[in-house]
Design an enzyme around this catalytic site. Structure first.
Site, mmCIF file in Angstrom:
data_model
loop_
_atom_site.group_PDB
_atom_site.id
_atom_site.type_symbol
_atom_site.label_atom_id
_atom_site.label_comp_id
_atom_site.label_asym_id
_atom_site.label_seq_id
_atom_site.Cartn_x
_atom_site.Cartn_y
_atom_site.Cartn_z
ATOM 1 N N HIS A 1 -9.946 -13.473 -3.766
ATOM 2 C CA HIS A 1 -9.544 -12.832 -5.024
ATOM 3 C C HIS A 1 -9.687 -13.809 -6.187
ATOM 4 O O HIS A 1 -9.494 -15.019 -6.030
ATOM 5 C CB HIS A 1 -8.126 -12.259 -4.944
ATOM 6 C CG HIS A 1 -7.036 -13.236 -4.663
ATOM 7 N ND1 HIS A 1 -6.438 -13.985 -5.659
ATOM 8 C CD2 HIS A 1 -6.398 -13.569 -3.510
ATOM 9 C CE1 HIS A 1 -5.485 -14.740 -5.122
ATOM 10 N NE2 HIS A 1 -5.440 -14.513 -3.812
ATOM 11 N N ASP B 1 -7.973 -13.528 -9.113
ATOM 12 C CA ASP B 1 -6.793 -13.621 -9.985
ATOM 13 C C ASP B 1 -5.794 -14.662 -9.490
ATOM 14 O O ASP B 1 -5.858 -15.129 -8.346
ATOM 15 C CB ASP B 1 -6.112 -12.257 -10.130
ATOM 16 C CG ASP B 1 -5.579 -11.701 -8.819
ATOM 17 O OD1 ASP B 1 -6.271 -11.837 -7.790
ATOM 18 O OD2 ASP B 1 -4.453 -11.155 -8.825
ATOM 19 N N ASP C 1 -4.289 -21.160 -4.292
ATOM 20 C CA ASP C 1 -4.283 -19.701 -4.097
ATOM 21 C C ASP C 1 -4.977 -19.023 -5.261
ATOM 22 O O ASP C 1 -4.345 -18.581 -6.191
ATOM 23 C CB ASP C 1 -2.831 -19.235 -3.956
ATOM 24 C CG ASP C 1 -2.700 -17.754 -3.659
ATOM 25 O OD1 ASP C 1 -3.702 -17.132 -3.298
ATOM 26 O OD2 ASP C 1 -1.592 -17.230 -3.814
ATOM 27 N N GLU D 1 -5.029 -9.183 -6.824
ATOM 28 C CA GLU D 1 -4.407 -9.329 -5.508
ATOM 29 C C GLU D 1 -2.944 -9.680 -5.638
ATOM 30 O O GLU D 1 -2.151 -9.391 -4.735
ATOM 31 C CB GLU D 1 -5.134 -10.415 -4.701
ATOM 32 C CG GLU D 1 -4.769 -10.458 -3.215
ATOM 33 C CD GLU D 1 -3.585 -11.359 -2.896
ATOM 34 O OE1 GLU D 1 -3.054 -11.241 -1.770
ATOM 35 O OE2 GLU D 1 -3.177 -12.183 -3.750
ATOM 36 N N GLU D 2 -2.583 -10.331 -6.747
ATOM 37 C CA GLU D 2 -1.223 -10.877 -6.874
ATOM 38 C C GLU D 2 -0.221 -9.870 -7.436
ATOM 39 O O GLU D 2 0.911 -10.233 -7.749
ATOM 40 C CB GLU D 2 -1.240 -12.123 -7.781
ATOM 41 C CG GLU D 2 -2.107 -13.261 -7.251
ATOM 42 C CD GLU D 2 -1.497 -13.982 -6.041
ATOM 43 O OE1 GLU D 2 -0.466 -13.511 -5.526
ATOM 44 O OE2 GLU D 2 -2.066 -14.994 -5.616
ATOM 45 N N GLU E 1 -8.138 -17.080 1.851
ATOM 46 C CA GLU E 1 -6.766 -17.377 1.395
ATOM 47 C C GLU E 1 -6.345 -18.737 1.948
ATOM 48 O O GLU E 1 -6.804 -19.149 3.010
ATOM 49 C CB GLU E 1 -5.798 -16.302 1.925
ATOM 50 C CG GLU E 1 -5.891 -14.966 1.235
ATOM 51 C CD GLU E 1 -5.021 -14.888 -0.027
ATOM 52 O OE1 GLU E 1 -4.456 -15.920 -0.449
ATOM 53 O OE2 GLU E 1 -4.941 -13.778 -0.595
ATOM 54 N N HIS F 1 1.771 -20.232 -5.738
ATOM 55 C CA HIS F 1 2.710 -19.679 -6.720
ATOM 56 C C HIS F 1 3.692 -20.722 -7.227
ATOM 57 O O HIS F 1 4.642 -20.372 -7.906
ATOM 58 C CB HIS F 1 3.494 -18.482 -6.157
ATOM 59 C CG HIS F 1 2.618 -17.389 -5.613
ATOM 60 N ND1 HIS F 1 3.116 -16.169 -5.246
ATOM 61 C CD2 HIS F 1 1.289 -17.328 -5.396
ATOM 62 C CE1 HIS F 1 2.122 -15.401 -4.800
ATOM 63 N NE2 HIS F 1 1.003 -16.090 -4.891
#
Lengths: 372, 372
Positions: free
Chosen positions: A89, A91, A115, A145-146, A174, A348
């Site tokens: 992903h 984003d 990530d 995705e987030e 990932e 994150h």
């Protein structure tokens, strides 16, 4: 990687990210990751990065490139016996004062390093440097995705362009600390409503305390022994937990309602229906309402492409506990694993970072698998 | 009361409450209650009504009248052997589209009819019509009973003008359906914090679920058998209840905190210290923090003035469960009871009303006690 990664010249232009409109796929994986990190692409704002990915891939003669929204799919069409999908992903979660990227020794810091722009860099490097893979390749770069599941770009592709995703095996890049993580557990949430009878707390015998009624429910959950199950050699550990509780009206009122949200994480040998039946059995006698559910995905490590992949990456696969987009591939009938250079524990976080050496090593192993 | 109560001519003037600046104490109790109800006096807005009370009492030669804020105290000084206090609050809860007052048969409807302008009317009628009572009298009219304890006018008087409240026995004319309610129970709240260890719910074994930790606490509360105790012939029933519960972070996180607020209503033979010790004993092993507490009040029915009062009112006294301002008198060493014409179950309701006959009867019994 022994020499320090050159820091992008972010402060040269009038805006912070000027001059980064182009992705140079000749850069090594670490430098390319830094370029990608310095394209801010918080969920919903991936257009500029998707533009750059298209612009970088279009000149490659061995790839056909298609775009749907901010999702980009590039494919070889070499007529190989197998096709594998490499997906990631574009984003990131919101920036936490951690852009632009910076290098400290072997570590690249910044929002999205782990990530999963390191994984996206590996995808792009493979796309550019393995023009004649031993399996046909499909590169999928997707958005959102987030955030909420219904915005997920891979989900949009699965519904609107399912043929673009066709393949025999998929690797989602990932962060997995460069270990193959097979399948994923399913997850569902139910809300249990315990009702009672309201009364003034000075005359509590006129009421029926709904919070006290939760004692039995919480006791069952506290006593629950979650299952551990081995599938394709990987151990999955389930969990059944109250995650939210709320009850009461005021400090002088016997409450007539207590609401408990229970999350069940279930091994991928249970379907969603079976998982819900199990929850209802454990919570028999309570008012149980399903609020959301996502199926698990079997690891699929029996597939020849998967076995070859595991052999090439050299590690011991482990089960994936959290829910990931491999379940979307499973839903399309495509066995999938997670395998990426980042550390999932850093995802994150403000101090998110990724080892530059790990990016290079991940690229090397995937390239070996596709050229061996 | 056989003839219908004359409805105040509320619709005659340009504004709804015009022409009501004066309280005519020659009106019967029901008519006077209607006048009082038609003075809106929501907590904090009692000045006009306090003005009217002072203006009505000042001309009475047997009374000395004093004012502190919107609290009015009027006393006889006849040198009697005993002094009794008749107390009532001037304020009401917010108006709920139930003003001006209206009469239906024997019932007077409107905000504050039951709680407690009917009681205030009885106070005023006794003040006006019993100039030579057999006990010295202190009439207390106070503000802000329906709001936070620290705004309570009786509390302000107890702190700032305690000598005005001196007496041997007190009657609070709160609605009690014309039954003597003795003493009151104490109340305290504690907050119990149950802590755990946060983790992603997909890896719940890495955490420690604080909501599950509440199972033992709620189990103890659900199993608790509250005490019933007889004091001065009245039965008090205690209660120990969770009234609020809150826990959890998100649908995918093992919670590290669950907070339970517990309310203990205790009979007046326990002090606050003893009550708290009992709560700590029942909840042993948990982190218990006291957040607020108010003592109970013993019924004090052994006092001669109280016995004479019970005899004059003719009913069978009962225990008061809710906390009331009789506890403030108890704190000043003055035994106190609730006795008023209204129905406590109608307090704070939109359809609040009071029997006109009950107002007259209440006045008659108190007058008989004070003149017999």
């Amino acid at each position: 990687m022994s020499s320090p990664h050159p820091r992008p010249a972010l402060s040269d232009g009038p805006g912070p990210f000027d001059g980064l409109g182009r992705l140079d796929l000749a850069l090594d994986g670490g430098a390319l990751t830094a370029r990608l990190v310095d394209f801010p692409s918080v969920s919903g704002d991936e257009a500029a990065l998707a533009d750059a990915v298209v612009a970088a891939l279009r000149p490659l003669p061995h790839l056909s490139v298609e775009r749907f929204g901010n999702n980009v799919v590039a494919r070889t069409n070499l007529g190989r016996a197998e096709r594998v999908v490499l997906a990631g992903h574009l984003d990131t979660v919101p920036i936490a004062d951690n852009l632009p990227s910076r290098v400290e020794g072997d570590l690249l810091y910044g929002c999205g390093t782990s990530d999963m722009k390191a994984g996206v860099a590996v995808q792009l490097r493979i796309a550019a440097t393995v023009p004649e893979p031993n399996r046909d390749l499909t590169f999928v770069f997707y958005d959102c995705e987030e955030v909420e599941a219904d915005r997920n770009g891979l989900g949009h592709l699965a519904r609107e362009r399912p043929d673009w995703l066709h393949g025999d095996f998929a690797v989602l890049l990932e962060p997995s600390s460069a270990v193959v993580e097979g399948g994923c557990q399913g997850t569902m949430r139910v809300v249990v409503r315990i009702t009672g009878q309201r009364a003034h707390s000075a005359r509590s015998w006129l009421g029926d305390n709904a919070i006290h009624g939760a004692a039995e429910l919480l006791g069952r959950l506290a006593a629950y022994r979650p299952r551990r199950v081995e599938i394709d050699g990987l151990e999955y550990r389930e969990g059944l937990n109250a995650v939210l509780i709320d009850g009461g009206v005021a400090g002088n009122v016997i409450p007539d309602l207590c609401t408990v949200t229970v999350n069940f994480r279930f091994a991928p040998d249970r379907s969603e229906e079976q998982a819900l039946a199990h929850v209802r059995e454990v919570l028999a006698g309570f008012d149980v309402e399903l609020t959301d559910s996502a199926p698990g995905a079997l690891p699929g490590l029996a597939h020849p492409a998967a076995q070859a992949f595991v052999a090439a990456t050299g590690g011991v696969p482990r089960a994936k506990y959290g829910w990931t987009d491999v379940a979307r591939f499973a839903g399309l009938g495509i066995p999938a694993v997670n395998y990426g250079p980042g550390d999932p524990n850093l995802a994150h976080k403000r101090e998110e970072h990724c080892s530059l050496a790990a990016i290079t090593e991940c690229e090397r192993r995937i390239a070996a698998w596709l050229t061996g």
